[in-house]
Write an enzyme that holds these catalytic residues in place. Sequence first.
Site, PDB file in Angstrom:
ATOM      1  CG  PHE A 252      51.658  67.424  32.681  1.00  0.00           C
ATOM      2  CD1 PHE A 252      51.112  66.329  32.038  1.00  0.00           C
ATOM      3  CD2 PHE A 252      51.328  68.686  32.217  1.00  0.00           C
ATOM      4  CE1 PHE A 252      50.262  66.472  30.966  1.00  0.00           C
ATOM      5  CE2 PHE A 252      50.479  68.850  31.135  1.00  0.00           C
ATOM      6  CZ  PHE A 252      49.942  67.730  30.504  1.00  0.00           C
ATOM      7  CG  HIS A 270      39.232  69.127  28.752  1.00  0.00           C
ATOM      8  ND1 HIS A 270      38.320  69.989  28.189  1.00  0.00           N
ATOM      9  CD2 HIS A 270      40.452  69.561  28.311  1.00  0.00           C
ATOM     10  CE1 HIS A 270      38.949  70.888  27.445  1.00  0.00           C
ATOM     11  NE2 HIS A 270      40.230  70.647  27.513  1.00  0.00           N
TER      12      HIS A 270
END
Length: 363
Positions: A252, A270
Amino acid sequence: MSRVPPTRLVRAATTVRTTVQKLAARMVPPEVGVLELASGFMATHAVYAATRLRIPDTLVAGPLSPADVAARVGTHEDATHRLLRACAMWGVFSEEPDGRFALTPLADRLRTGTRDSMRAVVLMLGDPSYQRVWAELATTVRTGEPGAERALGRSIWEHLEHDAEFGDVFHAAMTRLSALDWPAVSAVYDFTRFSRVVDLGGGHGQLLALVLGAAPAAEGVLVERSSMADGAARLLGEAGLGDRYRFEAGSFFDTVPPDGDLYLLRRVLHDYDDAQAAAILTTLREHVRERATLLVLDGVVPPGNTPDFSKALDLDMMLFVGGRERTEPQWRALLADTGFRTTRIVPTVSPVSLIEAVPGRKP
């Protein structure tokens, strides 16, 4: 599926529990409190050992003596008794008046192959690889550098590829944690309005399977490393969803399927510092439709001294991958800087909140 209590009720109960815990802590000398806090690792390792030895599985049919448990799992009788006794102190197993040990609700969740089992999560947290990284915390605080490479000799992602046993446990734990969050997530968010759901970095596809189950008219796309393809085919196939999703191998950081109307990022951002997280979101912004929705499922760190799992998990992210948990202002700023407008942040009774955003003005 059991009914999820309202978020406000759970938070009120948590406040009461925290208050009671603080009052109890004030009743002991500070040095005793420090000892109790610092010895918490003992519970981790005891529960890990009992789980790894499959002791909960041996007690399904009823209470057993330590000698019987030892005979069934192939362990030392006296050592087994001492482990059972210690675990019972923490509510894992209970000792009967006749000296036999029985399952408790906590121990029941450590069994193998049950719907609500937390076995994989405990095996991940207690694994020597995991614990070695946590031993690097002081050095990481001194240097600001993650501790995984110092402890393991390679990044955690490389370690998952090379250590097949730990890799299997890790991915099973991630699958379980996705399912653990789901009742709280589905109670506050309507997925039926979307027709194509793109799960970015979704592992073996547990979250995607749950979303497609809740939105029967939707199709799904799972974007992951190619090594995840077989596990995803197995999980989604067993869920009866093999014909409603496609797998796209890739990163991604480089590209994102442009045909989704809902994009999911569960516990992905995160893993990264702000620059890397911004790179992911920038790639996403460049490829998504203007009417698409982004749903980030992640922790939101509360202000002040409010107890919250995200504050401990933040250290975990710092240690393993150099990532971080974020506050609400930090989430809003990160999204705004990468061309997204935050529409709402929805808390849940689980450790994740739902951070919803839509494409805004490109930076």
